[in-house]
Write a protein that holds these residues in place. Structure first.
Motif: not given
Lengths: 164, 282
Positions: A34-37, A79-81, A83-84, A112, A115
């Motif tokens: 998580f980085s941030p994805t 991979s995906f990002s 929603d924060p 979140m 990140g």
């Protein structure tokens, strides 16, 4: 003494062999960062990547409706990002040709927003039946060994009629 | 010296009692989880069995036999659905930790081939008043049918195999019993979300391509390399008829083929495409 050891070994072997049987011999592993994805790496237990496996992502606020769908690449990566604005447990389904698995990733608000790195790996949790049986046998053997130890240290019993 | 066996016996009894107590503790926790369900909203959970299109529509085995099924009887019992937290992981096969458990009573023999090629999965039973929530784990046992055409068998496969102009009417009777514990359903749509005054479904899925292989899957895929196929069974047919049970298969198949079949059968149970943990019971 030797008989007891052999019996215990036979017990462990017998019970262990009657333990779990794995469906189709497949296990899917994941590495999540998580980085941030969120990056996923999906592979079978043979190490073969789940190339082009189907991926469905569910957000924490609506676990019944796919938030994102896609495919792993040839190396089983996706991979995906997230929603924060949606902290909680993100649920990801990866499947290919009759084999599938779920990945659950809890992400709190702090994660979140910051990140900062969280690393989660999918894998075994808890103990298998065979492991439990083996541990139980070890515990029993521990009791027996302790008893034998103290038994061997006990002074010989006095014969009846012998002076004190 | 005569006291040594007595001391050993006492120690073993103490150890066994301690281990049993641990087991009881888990059972008590499970019972508490089942009985402590608060008065909350409820819905209905339907339990289905699905042999997939392989059974309803037929398929071509890995060795080119066109298989169609007239009937495929399976007998299921102890069918339960759970709300688990953490989610049950069938891959590790650890302890299933359920907050809520619902199930259906009885032993059910159903024909997975019933209906036409596009028929729905078979409804086994319904759990009314299921507390709302996500039922993300299932368990059941596959047992010998107590009565009816499939009496004495866990699986009864009746159908036809055709290849290169040859036709074999097969009746394959399997007695082995299995117990499956599974996590969440894996498929296009999620299952098991019970909402207030609404109906949700849970599905026990059975992958018969594991026995015969699938011509639509690459030959070197683990599905096919680990499947028996139909050739070894066709070799046992006489005058276009194959009627065999496990004892007959053990006698007639090669040792390797028979062992392969024995190893395959525990892998039939799934939840969609999600694997199950099978606990050998017999």
């Amino acid at each position: 003494m030797r008989r007891i050891i052999i019996l215990l070994l036979l017990l462990v072997i017998a019970l262990g062999s009657a333990g779990a049987v794995w469906a189709h011999g497949v296990k899917i592993t994941y590495t999540v960062t998580f980085s941030p994805t969120i990056a996923i790496e999906a592979a079978y237990d043979t190490g073969e990547p789940m190339a082009n496996a189907q991926v469905i992502v569910y957000a924490p606020d609506d676990p019944k409706t796919p938030w994102l769908t896609g495919e792993c690449d040839d190396d089983g990566r996706f991979s995906f990002s997230p929603d924060p604005s949606k902290p909680g447990t993100w649920e990801i389904q990866v499947r290919q040709a009759g084999h599938g698995e779920w990945l659950k990733i809890p992400l709190d608000e702090e994660m979140m927003q910051s990140g900062q790195g969280v690393v989660t790996e999918g894998g075994d949790e808890g103990f298998s039946t065979a492991q439990i049986v083996l541990m139980s046998a070890c515990v029993i053997w521990g009791f027996v060994g302790t008893a034998l130890f103290f038994q061997s240290r006990r002074p010989p019993a006095q014969e009846p009629g012998e002076a004190a | 010296m005569k006291k040594k066996p007595f001391v050993m016996l006492i120690v073993l009894l103490l150890a066994a009692a301690m281990l049993a107590a641990c087991g009881d503790d888990k059972d008590e926790k499970k019972d508490e989880a089942e009985t402590e369900t608060p008065q909350i909203e409820t819905g209905t959970l339907e339990f289905y069995a699905n042999g997939e299109d392989f059974v309803r529509q037929g398929f071509v085995s890995k060795d080119g036999w066109n298989l169609s099924f007239d009937q495929l009887y399976i007998t299921l019992t102890d069918i339960k659905a759970y709300q688990t937290d953490p989610p049950y992981d069938a891959e590790s096969g650890g302890e299933l930790q359920a907050n809520v458990t619902v199930g259906i009573e009885g032993t059910h023999t159903v024909d997975l081939a019933a209906g036409d090629a596009d028929a729905d999965p078979i409804l086994i039973g319904t759990a009314a008043d299921a507390p709302v929530g996500h039922y993300n784990a299932l368990s059941w046992r596959m047992v010998q049918a107590p009565e009816g055409e499939a009496a004495g068998y866990t699986l009864l496969l009746i159908g036809t195999a055709e290849k290169d102009g040859e036709s074999i009417a097969f009746t394959i009777k399997l007695e082995n019993e299995y117990e499956y514990v599974c996590g969440e359903y894996v498929g296009d749509e999620r299952k098991g979300f019970v909402e207030a005054d609404a109906t949700a479904d849970a599905e026990m899925t059975f992958h018969f391509d594991h026995i015969f292989g699938d011509a639509d899957t690459p030959p070197d895929d683990s599905l096919n390399t680990g499947a028996l196929g139909f050739d070894p069974l066709a070799a046992l047919a006489e005058d276009g008829v194959l009627d065999v049970d496990m004892a007959g298969l053990e006698t007639a198949l090669s040792a390797d083929d028979y062992q392969m079949l024995v190893d395959i059968l525990p892998t039939l149970g799934h939840v969609g495409e999600g694997h199950c943990h099978e606990v050998q019971t017999g």
